[in-house]
Write an enzyme that holds these catalytic residues in place. Structure first.
Site, PDB file in Angstrom:
ATOM      1  N   SER A  33      -9.984  28.238   9.336  1.00  0.00           N
ATOM      2  CA  SER A  33     -11.056  27.867  10.132  1.00  0.00           C
ATOM      3  C   SER A  33     -10.647  28.516  11.735  1.00  0.00           C
ATOM      4  O   SER A  33      -9.718  28.477  12.230  1.00  0.00           O
ATOM      5  CB  SER A  33     -10.864  26.515  10.531  1.00  0.00           C
ATOM      6  OG  SER A  33     -11.440  25.694   8.985  1.00  0.00           O
ATOM      7  N   HIS A  64     -16.150  29.794   8.628  1.00  0.00           N
ATOM      8  CA  HIS A  64     -15.929  30.442   7.351  1.00  0.00           C
ATOM      9  C   HIS A  64     -17.171  31.381   7.087  1.00  0.00           C
ATOM     10  O   HIS A  64     -18.115  30.780   6.226  1.00  0.00           O
ATOM     11  CB  HIS A  64     -15.520  29.534   6.326  1.00  0.00           C
ATOM     12  CG  HIS A  64     -14.025  28.808   6.490  1.00  0.00           C
ATOM     13  ND1 HIS A  64     -12.934  29.474   6.044  1.00  0.00           N
ATOM     14  CD2 HIS A  64     -13.949  27.775   7.140  1.00  0.00           C
ATOM     15  CE1 HIS A  64     -11.934  28.460   6.562  1.00  0.00           C
ATOM     16  NE2 HIS A  64     -12.556  27.399   7.212  1.00  0.00           N
ATOM     17  N   HIS A  86     -12.811  25.104   0.117  1.00  0.00           N
ATOM     18  CA  HIS A  86     -12.046  23.829   0.069  1.00  0.00           C
ATOM     19  C   HIS A  86     -12.330  22.964  -0.870  1.00  0.00           C
ATOM     20  O   HIS A  86     -13.634  22.815  -1.330  1.00  0.00           O
ATOM     21  CB  HIS A  86     -12.011  23.125   1.629  1.00  0.00           C
ATOM     22  CG  HIS A  86     -11.766  24.102   2.709  1.00  0.00           C
ATOM     23  ND1 HIS A  86     -12.735  25.257   3.132  1.00  0.00           N
ATOM     24  CD2 HIS A  86     -10.695  24.241   3.326  1.00  0.00           C
ATOM     25  CE1 HIS A  86     -12.163  25.605   4.244  1.00  0.00           C
ATOM     26  NE2 HIS A  86     -11.086  25.305   4.303  1.00  0.00           N
ATOM     27  N   TYR A  88     -12.445  19.914  -0.666  1.00  0.00           N
ATOM     28  CA  TYR A  88     -13.387  18.462  -0.184  1.00  0.00           C
ATOM     29  C   TYR A  88     -14.960  19.189  -0.258  1.00  0.00           C
ATOM     30  O   TYR A  88     -15.979  18.253   0.113  1.00  0.00           O
ATOM     31  CB  TYR A  88     -12.954  18.197   1.338  1.00  0.00           C
ATOM     32  CG  TYR A  88     -13.108  19.331   2.335  1.00  0.00           C
ATOM     33  CD1 TYR A  88     -14.383  19.656   2.927  1.00  0.00           C
ATOM     34  CD2 TYR A  88     -11.784  19.755   2.628  1.00  0.00           C
ATOM     35  CE1 TYR A  88     -14.352  20.559   3.905  1.00  0.00           C
ATOM     36  CE2 TYR A  88     -11.964  20.837   3.840  1.00  0.00           C
ATOM     37  CZ  TYR A  88     -13.106  21.237   4.215  1.00  0.00           C
ATOM     38  OH  TYR A  88     -13.223  22.117   5.476  1.00  0.00           O
ATOM     39  N   GLU A  89     -15.196  20.404  -0.145  1.00  0.00           N
ATOM     40  CA  GLU A  89     -16.513  21.067  -0.403  1.00  0.00           C
ATOM     41  C   GLU A  89     -17.205  20.682  -1.531  1.00  0.00           C
ATOM     42  O   GLU A  89     -18.369  20.854  -1.662  1.00  0.00           O
ATOM     43  CB  GLU A  89     -16.688  22.395  -0.140  1.00  0.00           C
ATOM     44  CG  GLU A  89     -16.154  22.924   1.340  1.00  0.00           C
ATOM     45  CD  GLU A  89     -16.118  24.625   1.537  1.00  0.00           C
ATOM     46  OE1 GLU A  89     -17.212  25.032   1.568  1.00  0.00           O
ATOM     47  OE2 GLU A  89     -14.882  25.058   1.426  1.00  0.00           O
ATOM     48  N   ALA A 116      -5.625  26.607   9.914  1.00  0.00           N
ATOM     49  CA  ALA A 116      -5.835  25.790  11.172  1.00  0.00           C
ATOM     50  C   ALA A 116      -5.122  24.631  10.513  1.00  0.00           C
ATOM     51  O   ALA A 116      -5.569  24.100   9.636  1.00  0.00           O
ATOM     52  CB  ALA A 116      -7.397  25.579  11.464  1.00  0.00           C
ATOM     53  N   MET A 214      -6.061  21.142   4.839  1.00  0.00           N
ATOM     54  CA  MET A 214      -6.796  20.861   3.785  1.00  0.00           C
ATOM     55  C   MET A 214      -6.995  22.050   2.810  1.00  0.00           C
ATOM     56  O   MET A 214      -8.102  22.195   2.154  1.00  0.00           O
ATOM     57  CB  MET A 214      -8.040  20.321   4.170  1.00  0.00           C
ATOM     58  CG  MET A 214      -8.067  19.109   4.927  1.00  0.00           C
ATOM     59  SD  MET A 214      -9.698  18.622   5.851  1.00  0.00           S
ATOM     60  CE  MET A 214      -9.081  17.512   7.159  1.00  0.00           C
ATOM     61  N   SER A 215      -6.045  22.949   3.032  1.00  0.00           N
ATOM     62  CA  SER A 215      -6.040  24.399   2.164  1.00  0.00           C
ATOM     63  C   SER A 215      -5.002  24.975   1.905  1.00  0.00           C
ATOM     64  O   SER A 215      -3.749  24.190   1.919  1.00  0.00           O
ATOM     65  CB  SER A 215      -7.008  25.259   2.902  1.00  0.00           C
ATOM     66  OG  SER A 215      -6.218  25.821   4.254  1.00  0.00           O
ATOM     67  N   ASN A 238      -4.398  21.588  17.012  1.00  0.00           N
ATOM     68  CA  ASN A 238      -4.637  20.046  17.520  1.00  0.00           C
ATOM     69  C   ASN A 238      -3.351  19.337  17.225  1.00  0.00           C
ATOM     70  O   ASN A 238      -2.518  19.538  16.236  1.00  0.00           O
ATOM     71  CB  ASN A 238      -5.810  19.365  17.033  1.00  0.00           C
ATOM     72  CG  ASN A 238      -5.862  19.175  15.387  1.00  0.00           C
ATOM     73  OD1 ASN A 238      -6.316  20.387  14.788  1.00  0.00           O
ATOM     74  ND2 ASN A 238      -5.302  18.315  15.159  1.00  0.00           N
ATOM     75  N   HIS A 250     -13.836  19.129  14.382  1.00  0.00           N
ATOM     76  CA  HIS A 250     -13.627  20.325  13.741  1.00  0.00           C
ATOM     77  C   HIS A 250     -14.281  21.571  14.761  1.00  0.00           C
ATOM     78  O   HIS A 250     -13.613  22.623  14.738  1.00  0.00           O
ATOM     79  CB  HIS A 250     -14.432  20.457  12.715  1.00  0.00           C
ATOM     80  CG  HIS A 250     -14.526  21.851  11.911  1.00  0.00           C
ATOM     81  ND1 HIS A 250     -13.256  22.394  11.292  1.00  0.00           N
ATOM     82  CD2 HIS A 250     -15.366  22.650  11.576  1.00  0.00           C
ATOM     83  CE1 HIS A 250     -13.418  23.539  10.567  1.00  0.00           C
ATOM     84  NE2 HIS A 250     -14.635  23.752  10.976  1.00  0.00           N
TER      85      HIS A 250
END
Ligand code: R1P
Ligand code: HPA
Length: 284
Positions: A33, A64, A86, A88-89, A116, A214-215, A238, A250
């Site tokens: 990201s 992306h 990802h 979650y997509e 990220a 998350m990846s 972060n 995000h």
């Protein structure tokens, strides 16, 4: 999806790419990201939009882009996946890791993953680059679930050294040359898309995680199964939830990625040039 069908899809995608990029580079990077601009650093670029590659999913997340870019950095060939998929997509782990299966068929031998992440460890403030030494797969599934394709790899692949010691050493040497204080850490992969709660971050810290995202982990597992050497560079964009009390967004993640692009880009270029030199000497 049975493995033969998946194999056919990956082969068709690879063939379509080879129509435009006949001799693909042996080193590939997947951009996380906000890190998409790294692809702009390549010279002699050939761009294949994911939309033009059969069976390739489309990224749906801001930051992306969805392009495969082949080119060179200081003369060293590099294949860049500008945009990842990802869980979650809504994609299955087969789709999330499809680019890895395709790059294996293209002859890629070394994979550099970027991501990220939220910093769990207090010594990892935003802007820190962390070279992964291990991971926790907390996504709730495994991308190798289902019948195994023995032509690609073993049913029970060893995961003692997911992130190559040799590549990690190389990354630290190149970081030194740049005067960059590269950190080392363990990545915890959660399914997302909600960010973690402070209690979840405390749990992850107890479990031994230094950064969270998350990846990356599904891609690394599929790459190791297929025998690729993996290096993973996580940018802390972060402080993880509850660490500083700041809200996570995000938009801020993408902005932090953009800001760090020159530095992480220089590090990747150093590593890619070293790999190219080794390849030319026949030692890679
Ligand atoms: O891992 P990358 O793709 O860098 O993205 C990270 O940033 C997004 C959250 O801001 C999530 O997708 C997380 O995994
Ligand atoms: O704090 C985070 N948590 C999970 N994924 C992330 N990706 C960037 N920052 C984060």
């Amino acid at each position: 999806m049975p493995p033969i069908e998946l194999d056919e899809r990956a082969s068709e995608a690879a063939l379509a790419i080879q129509a435009t990029i006949p001799k693909p580079p042996k080193v590939a990077v997947v951009l996380g990201s906000g890190l998409g601009a790294l692809a702009n650093r390549l010279a002699d670029r050939t761009i294949v939009p994911y939309a033009k590659i059969p069976h390739f999913p489309r990224p749906t997340v801001e930051g992306h882009e969805g392009n495969l870019v082949s080119g060179t950095v200081a003369g060293a060939p590099l294949l860049v996946f500008q945009g990842r998929f990802h869980y979650y997509e809504g994609y299955g782990l087969d789709e999330v890791t499809f680019p890895i299966r395709v790059m294996k068929r293209l002859g890629v031998r070394t994979l550099i993953l970027t991501a990220a992440t939220g910093g769990i460890d207090l010594s990892l403030p935003a802007g820190t680059i962390v070279c992964l030494k291990d991971h926790l797969n907390l996504i709730g599934s495994n991308p190798l679930r289902g019948p195994n394709d023995e032509r690609v790899g073993k049913r029970f692949p060893d995961m003692t050294e997911v992130y190559s010691h040799r590549l990690r050493d190389l990354a630290f040497e190149e970081a030194d040359k740049l005067g960059l204080n590269l950190a080392s850490g363990v990545y915890a992969c959660l399914p997302g898309p909600s960010y973690e709660t402070p209690a979840e971050i405390r749990m992850l810290r107890i479990l031994g995680a230094d950064v969270v995202g998350m990846s990356t982990v599904p891609e690394a597992i599929v790459a190791r199964h297929a025998g690729l050497d993996v290096l993973a560079l996580a940018l802390v964009t972060n402080a993880a939830a509850g660490v500083s009390g700041e809200i996570i967004s995000h938009a801020d993640v993408v902005e932090a990625g953009l800001k760090a692009t020159p530095l992480i880009g220089a590090l990747i270029e150093g590593v890619v040039q070293r790999l190219d030199a080794e390849d030319r000497q026949g030692t890679a």
